[in-house]
Write a protein that holds these residues in place. Structure first.
Motif, PDB file in Angstrom:
ATOM      1  N   ASN A   1       0.763  -1.111   0.069  1.00  0.00           N
ATOM      2  CA  ASN A   1      -0.092  -0.057   0.123  1.00  0.00           C
ATOM      3  C   ASN A   1       0.675   1.365   0.075  1.00  0.00           C
ATOM      4  O   ASN A   1       0.052   2.263  -0.145  1.00  0.00           O
ATOM      5  CB  ASN A   1      -0.922   0.004   1.249  1.00  0.00           C
ATOM      6  CG  ASN A   1      -1.926  -1.081   1.258  1.00  0.00           C
ATOM      7  OD1 ASN A   1      -2.433  -1.421   0.090  1.00  0.00           O
ATOM      8  ND2 ASN A   1      -1.884  -1.819   2.155  1.00  0.00           N
ATOM      9  N   ALA A   2       2.148   1.053   0.270  1.00  0.00           N
ATOM     10  CA  ALA A   2       2.948   2.593   0.098  1.00  0.00           C
ATOM     11  C   ALA A   2       2.887   3.384  -1.089  1.00  0.00           C
ATOM     12  O   ALA A   2       3.007   2.732  -1.893  1.00  0.00           O
ATOM     13  CB  ALA A   2       4.167   1.970   0.510  1.00  0.00           C
ATOM     14  N   PRO A   3       2.368   4.603  -1.096  1.00  0.00           N
ATOM     15  CA  PRO A   3       2.398   5.018  -2.165  1.00  0.00           C
ATOM     16  C   PRO A   3       3.805   5.489  -2.788  1.00  0.00           C
ATOM     17  O   PRO A   3       3.957   6.119  -4.014  1.00  0.00           O
ATOM     18  CB  PRO A   3       1.866   6.523  -1.775  1.00  0.00           C
ATOM     19  CG  PRO A   3       1.939   6.669  -0.316  1.00  0.00           C
ATOM     20  CD  PRO A   3       2.255   5.349   0.083  1.00  0.00           C
TER      21      PRO A   3
ATOM     22  N   ARG B   1       6.138  -0.201  -7.862  1.00  0.00           N
ATOM     23  CA  ARG B   1       6.124  -1.648  -8.353  1.00  0.00           C
ATOM     24  C   ARG B   1       7.077  -2.485  -7.518  1.00  0.00           C
ATOM     25  O   ARG B   1       8.382  -1.980  -7.231  1.00  0.00           O
ATOM     26  CB  ARG B   1       6.588  -1.678  -9.642  1.00  0.00           C
ATOM     27  CG  ARG B   1       6.484  -3.033 -10.626  1.00  0.00           C
ATOM     28  CD  ARG B   1       6.602  -2.999 -11.758  1.00  0.00           C
ATOM     29  NE  ARG B   1       8.175  -2.854 -12.401  1.00  0.00           N
ATOM     30  CZ  ARG B   1       8.439  -1.800 -13.152  1.00  0.00           C
ATOM     31  NH1 ARG B   1       7.730  -1.057 -13.443  1.00  0.00           N
ATOM     32  NH2 ARG B   1       9.787  -1.843 -13.333  1.00  0.00           N
ATOM     33  N   ALA B   2       6.901  -3.626  -7.072  1.00  0.00           N
ATOM     34  CA  ALA B   2       7.721  -4.332  -6.124  1.00  0.00           C
ATOM     35  C   ALA B   2       7.684  -6.045  -6.754  1.00  0.00           C
ATOM     36  O   ALA B   2       6.354  -6.392  -6.843  1.00  0.00           O
ATOM     37  CB  ALA B   2       7.339  -3.965  -4.775  1.00  0.00           C
ATOM     38  N   VAL B   3       8.678  -6.461  -6.416  1.00  0.00           N
ATOM     39  CA  VAL B   3       8.677  -7.959  -6.583  1.00  0.00           C
ATOM     40  C   VAL B   3       9.561  -8.562  -5.507  1.00  0.00           C
ATOM     41  O   VAL B   3      10.593  -8.112  -5.170  1.00  0.00           O
ATOM     42  CB  VAL B   3       9.146  -8.670  -7.873  1.00  0.00           C
ATOM     43  CG1 VAL B   3       8.132  -8.234  -8.983  1.00  0.00           C
ATOM     44  CG2 VAL B   3      10.369  -8.174  -8.393  1.00  0.00           C
ATOM     45  N   ALA B   4       9.087  -9.492  -5.024  1.00  0.00           N
ATOM     46  CA  ALA B   4       9.977 -10.409  -4.060  1.00  0.00           C
ATOM     47  C   ALA B   4      10.785 -11.517  -4.772  1.00  0.00           C
ATOM     48  O   ALA B   4       9.911 -12.344  -5.642  1.00  0.00           O
ATOM     49  CB  ALA B   4       9.121 -11.046  -2.877  1.00  0.00           C
TER      50      ALA B   4
ATOM     51  N   VAL C   1      10.578  -0.555  -7.461  1.00  0.00           N
ATOM     52  CA  VAL C   1      10.748   0.785  -8.407  1.00  0.00           C
ATOM     53  C   VAL C   1       9.880   1.852  -7.735  1.00  0.00           C
ATOM     54  O   VAL C   1       8.581   1.670  -7.145  1.00  0.00           O
ATOM     55  CB  VAL C   1      10.026   0.682  -9.972  1.00  0.00           C
ATOM     56  CG1 VAL C   1       9.991   2.063 -10.656  1.00  0.00           C
ATOM     57  CG2 VAL C   1      10.779  -0.485 -10.652  1.00  0.00           C
ATOM     58  N   GLY C   2      10.565   2.788  -7.297  1.00  0.00           N
ATOM     59  CA  GLY C   2       9.652   3.897  -6.222  1.00  0.00           C
ATOM     60  C   GLY C   2      11.004   4.779  -5.486  1.00  0.00           C
ATOM     61  O   GLY C   2      12.097   4.922  -5.974  1.00  0.00           O
TER      62      GLY C   2
ATOM     63  N   TYR D   1       3.863  -7.647  -5.985  1.00  0.00           N
ATOM     64  CA  TYR D   1       2.724  -6.951  -5.378  1.00  0.00           C
ATOM     65  C   TYR D   1       2.265  -6.132  -6.439  1.00  0.00           C
ATOM     66  O   TYR D   1       2.807  -5.543  -7.103  1.00  0.00           O
ATOM     67  CB  TYR D   1       3.704  -6.148  -4.373  1.00  0.00           C
ATOM     68  CG  TYR D   1       4.334  -6.926  -3.243  1.00  0.00           C
ATOM     69  CD1 TYR D   1       3.732  -6.783  -2.052  1.00  0.00           C
ATOM     70  CD2 TYR D   1       5.724  -7.303  -3.630  1.00  0.00           C
ATOM     71  CE1 TYR D   1       4.406  -7.791  -1.105  1.00  0.00           C
ATOM     72  CE2 TYR D   1       6.287  -7.770  -2.448  1.00  0.00           C
ATOM     73  CZ  TYR D   1       5.672  -8.146  -1.455  1.00  0.00           C
ATOM     74  OH  TYR D   1       6.353  -9.021  -0.391  1.00  0.00           O
ATOM     75  N   ARG D   2       0.837  -6.189  -6.511  1.00  0.00           N
ATOM     76  CA  ARG D   2       0.031  -5.431  -7.342  1.00  0.00           C
ATOM     77  C   ARG D   2      -0.563  -4.037  -7.109  1.00  0.00           C
ATOM     78  O   ARG D   2      -0.764  -3.847  -5.772  1.00  0.00           O
ATOM     79  CB  ARG D   2      -1.314  -6.411  -7.798  1.00  0.00           C
ATOM     80  CG  ARG D   2      -0.960  -7.707  -8.258  1.00  0.00           C
ATOM     81  CD  ARG D   2      -0.372  -7.584  -9.578  1.00  0.00           C
ATOM     82  NE  ARG D   2      -0.385  -8.951 -10.224  1.00  0.00           N
ATOM     83  CZ  ARG D   2       0.208  -9.280 -11.457  1.00  0.00           C
ATOM     84  NH1 ARG D   2       0.662  -8.267 -12.174  1.00  0.00           N
ATOM     85  NH2 ARG D   2       0.576 -10.566 -11.606  1.00  0.00           N
ATOM     86  N   GLU D   3      -0.889  -3.073  -7.726  1.00  0.00           N
ATOM     87  CA  GLU D   3      -1.303  -1.935  -7.422  1.00  0.00           C
ATOM     88  C   GLU D   3      -2.516  -1.982  -6.611  1.00  0.00           C
ATOM     89  O   GLU D   3      -2.883  -0.720  -5.664  1.00  0.00           O
ATOM     90  CB  GLU D   3      -1.501  -0.979  -8.718  1.00  0.00           C
ATOM     91  CG  GLU D   3      -0.302  -0.806  -9.503  1.00  0.00           C
ATOM     92  CD  GLU D   3      -0.714   0.163 -10.722  1.00  0.00           C
ATOM     93  OE1 GLU D   3      -1.884   0.513 -10.974  1.00  0.00           O
ATOM     94  OE2 GLU D   3       0.521   0.335 -11.506  1.00  0.00           O
ATOM     95  N   ASP D   4      -3.401  -3.008  -6.744  1.00  0.00           N
ATOM     96  CA  ASP D   4      -4.813  -2.987  -5.922  1.00  0.00           C
ATOM     97  C   ASP D   4      -4.351  -3.543  -4.657  1.00  0.00           C
ATOM     98  O   ASP D   4      -5.284  -3.864  -3.790  1.00  0.00           O
ATOM     99  CB  ASP D   4      -5.582  -3.800  -6.781  1.00  0.00           C
ATOM    100  CG  ASP D   4      -5.173  -5.331  -6.827  1.00  0.00           C
ATOM    101  OD1 ASP D   4      -4.185  -5.699  -6.459  1.00  0.00           O
ATOM    102  OD2 ASP D   4      -6.127  -6.062  -7.480  1.00  0.00           O
ATOM    103  N   GLY D   5      -3.122  -3.730  -4.100  1.00  0.00           N
ATOM    104  CA  GLY D   5      -2.732  -4.208  -2.881  1.00  0.00           C
ATOM    105  C   GLY D   5      -2.726  -5.745  -2.832  1.00  0.00           C
ATOM    106  O   GLY D   5      -2.454  -6.471  -1.843  1.00  0.00           O
ATOM    107  N   SER D   6      -2.936  -6.387  -3.799  1.00  0.00           N
ATOM    108  CA  SER D   6      -3.092  -7.943  -3.879  1.00  0.00           C
ATOM    109  C   SER D   6      -1.585  -8.300  -4.146  1.00  0.00           C
ATOM    110  O   SER D   6      -0.662  -7.404  -4.908  1.00  0.00           O
ATOM    111  CB  SER D   6      -4.021  -8.521  -5.264  1.00  0.00           C
ATOM    112  OG  SER D   6      -3.481  -8.077  -6.098  1.00  0.00           O
TER     113      SER D   6
END
Length: 189
Positions: free
Chosen positions: A26-28, A32-35, A52-53, A113-118
């Motif tokens: 959820n961090a603004p 984009r993030a991947v484990a 990315v952020g 990690y998706r933009e919708d929090g999923s």
């Protein structure tokens, strides 16, 4: 044995599972993030992420999470970074990880990690263990199965279907910066 693509979501209640799950979902300041890889020992969780952020905002936030035992952040350009985070587990996080770490299941990276929090990832293993793992996911998390298949559905299997010439074209594109943002090369160079 099956390969199952799943998506989990806590509908904005990720912090009830673990504060770092909330941050990643959820961090603004994380676009984009991947484990990439993880290791769960029962009392601690180590995860290597690529994100990315805003790395500065991420570092400020992670420093305020009491469950974070240690982290190491390496910048990858202006707006991307790798970060290894080692966390104390919470009871809810333990409940989430136990089904996929106690038996013969394999989580296939990356975990996105998706933009919708999923969060989307793949699991491979015995059918009954996959079913039991899905049924054991704790509240408030919901699980959606996105696809079921065999080993050929996993990402590495797709890579092996490329010809050597196709693989060389991809390697060259990466080296020249074709996939960078902004793009550093085009199809002519």
């Amino acid at each position: 044995m099956k390969h199952v693509r799943v998506r989990i979501t806590a509908h904005g209640r990720e912090g009830e599972i673990h504060p770092m799950y909330d941050l990643w979902a959820n961090a603004p300041f994380v676009d984009r993030a991947v484990a990439l890889q993880w290791n769960f020992t029962g009392d601690a969780l180590g995860i290597l992420h690529y994100a990315v952020g805003d790395a500065d905002a991420f570092e400020a936030a992670v420093a305020d999470v009491p469950e974070v035992l240690d982290y190491d952040l390496v910048r990858d350009g202006v707006d991307a970074f790798y970060v290894y985070v080692r966390d104390d587990t919470t009871d809810a996080l333990g409940e989430l990880f136990d089904p996929v770490t106690q038996g013969g299941l394999v989580v296939i990276p990356p975990i996105r990690y998706r933009e919708d929090g999923s969060v989307a990832f793949s699991i491979f293993g015995p059918d009954a263990e996959i079913q039991a793992a899905i049924e054991a996911v704790p509240d408030p998390i919901d699980v959606t199965v996105g696809g079921i298949g065999g080993l050929r559905a996993t990402a590495p299997a797709v890579e092996t279907r490329l010809s050597e010439r196709q693989r060389e074209a991809i390697r060259t594109a990466i080296e020249l910066g074709y996939y960078e943002v902004p793009r550093e090369a085009d199809h002519r160079r």
